[in-house]
Design an enzyme around this catalytic site. Structure first.
Site: not given
Length: 284
Positions: A62, A156
Site C-alpha cells: 500500500h 487497487d
C-alpha cells in the site's frame, strides 16, 4: 491438528498458512472468501484460493502504490482510488495533507463494512476523513462515465481473472487517461512477473495505446510469492518517473508523514527493473 489454507494461484508451486482462527467465511456458487488469523502474518484475507492481504506485510504494497505516484506528482490535489475496499490504500493517501479530495470507488459496500470489522488495522479510521468520498459502483463503469478529473489514479485491483479482468482492459486504461488532469499519473498492481510474465507484457501493450509514457516499478511483498511484485505506471509526462532524488527528499521531508517501507531511496530505485523483465518487455 491445525487446519491450513493452501494458495492455488500458481500451478505446481505455492504456499500455505496455518489457520489459528476463522474470523469470517462466505461461500457462494461464485466465490469463497475467508478471513482468518495466523500466528506469523496476523489477520489474512483470501479469495478463491488467492491471498489478498495480510496484516503483517500489507504496508509494503500500500505504501508503494500510494506514495510513489503522490510524491512523483508535484501537486496532487485530487486522487481517485479504484477498489481498495480494505481501506489501507485510503489510509496511506489521507496522510498527504496537500490532497484535497479523495474519491474511492468500491463495487460492494459489504466489502468495506466487512474489512472495517475484521481488518480494522488496514483502514485505521481513514474512512472518517472528511476529504473522502466513497462511491459504491463498478470501477470500470465509473471512469467510463466520469466528468471529474484527477491528478492521480490508483487501481487497487485483484488479479485479471473473473470480475477483476475488466480493470486490466485497454478500454479501462483509455478511460483512466481521459479523466486524468494534464501531468496526471495512473498506477496499478501488476502481479509477480517471474511467475506471471504475460500480465506485464499484456499490460504494457494496452497502456501504450493510451499513454505517452508507461513502465513498471517494483517492491518485494512476502505474501505475494515468486519474487518481486510489479506496479504499472502510466502518464503523458515521461519526466514524472525520473523526478530527482533531491526533489523526492524535499517533498518527503515537507510532507512529514510516517512510513514503514517507502523512502525516497526506495522510490528512486524501484524503477530499476531486472534484465529478465526488460527482455520480456522488449519482446512485445
Amino acid at each position: 491438528m491445525t487446519s491450513r489454507y493452501f494458495e492455488t494461484l500458481h500451478n505446481g508451486y505455492g504456499q500455505y498458512f496455518d489457520i489459528d482462527d476463522i474470523l469470517f467465511e462466505q461461500k457462494t456458487t461464485q466465490w469463497h472468501l475467508i478471513i482468518f488469523s495466523n500466528q506469523t502474518f496476523g489477520r489474512v484475507m483470501a479469495l478463491d484460493g488467492i491471498i489478498q492481504t495480510t496484516e503483517k506485510d500489507e504496508f509494503i504494497y500500500h505504501e508503494m502504490l500510494t506514495h510513489v505516484p503522490l510524491f512523483a506528482h508535484a501537486n496532487p490535489r485530487r486522487v481517485l482510488i479504484i477498489g481498495g475496499g480494505d481501506g489501507a490504500m485510503l489510509r496511506e493517501v489521507v496522510k498527504h495533507q496537500t490532497v484535497e479530495e479523495i474519491t474511492m470507488v468500491e463495487i460492494d459496500q459489504s466489502v468495506v463494512d466487512m474489512c472495517r470489522t475484521y481488518l480494522p488495522n488496514h483502514s485505521r479510521g481513514a474512512y472518517d476523513d472528511p476529504r473522502v468520498n466513497l462511491v459504491i459502483d463498478d470501477g470500470a463503469q465509473f471512469v467510463a462515465n466520469c466528468a471529474d478529473r484527477f491528478d492521480v489514479i490508483i487501481s487497487d485491483c485483484t488479479d485479471p481473472v473473473g470480475p477483476g479482468e475488466v480493470l486490466f482492459a485497454s478500454e479501462f486504461y483509455s478511460h483512466c487517461q481521459g479523466v486524468l488532469n494534464p501531468g496526471g499519473i495512473f498506477v496499478a498492481q501488476n502481479g509477480v512477473p517471474f511467475m506471471q510474465p504475460s500480465e506485464v507484457t499484456t499490460t504494457a501493450k494496452r497502456l501504450n495505446l493510451s499513454f505517452t509514457d508507461s513502465t513498471f516499478y517494483s517492491a518485494a511483498v512476502p505474501t505475494y510469492v515468486g519474487g518481486m511484485m510489479t506496479f504499472a505506471w502510466a502518464s503523458d509526462d515521461p519526466q514524472l518517473r525520473e523526478v530527482s532524488f533531491d526533489t523526492l527528499c524535499q517533498r518527503f521531508a515537507k510532507a512529514q508523514l510516517t512510513t514503514r517501507y517507502y523512502t525516497p531511496h526506495i522510490h528512486h530505485a524501484s524503477f530499476a527493473l531486472p534484465r529478465y523483465l526488460l527482455d520480456e518487455l522488449g519482446n512485445q
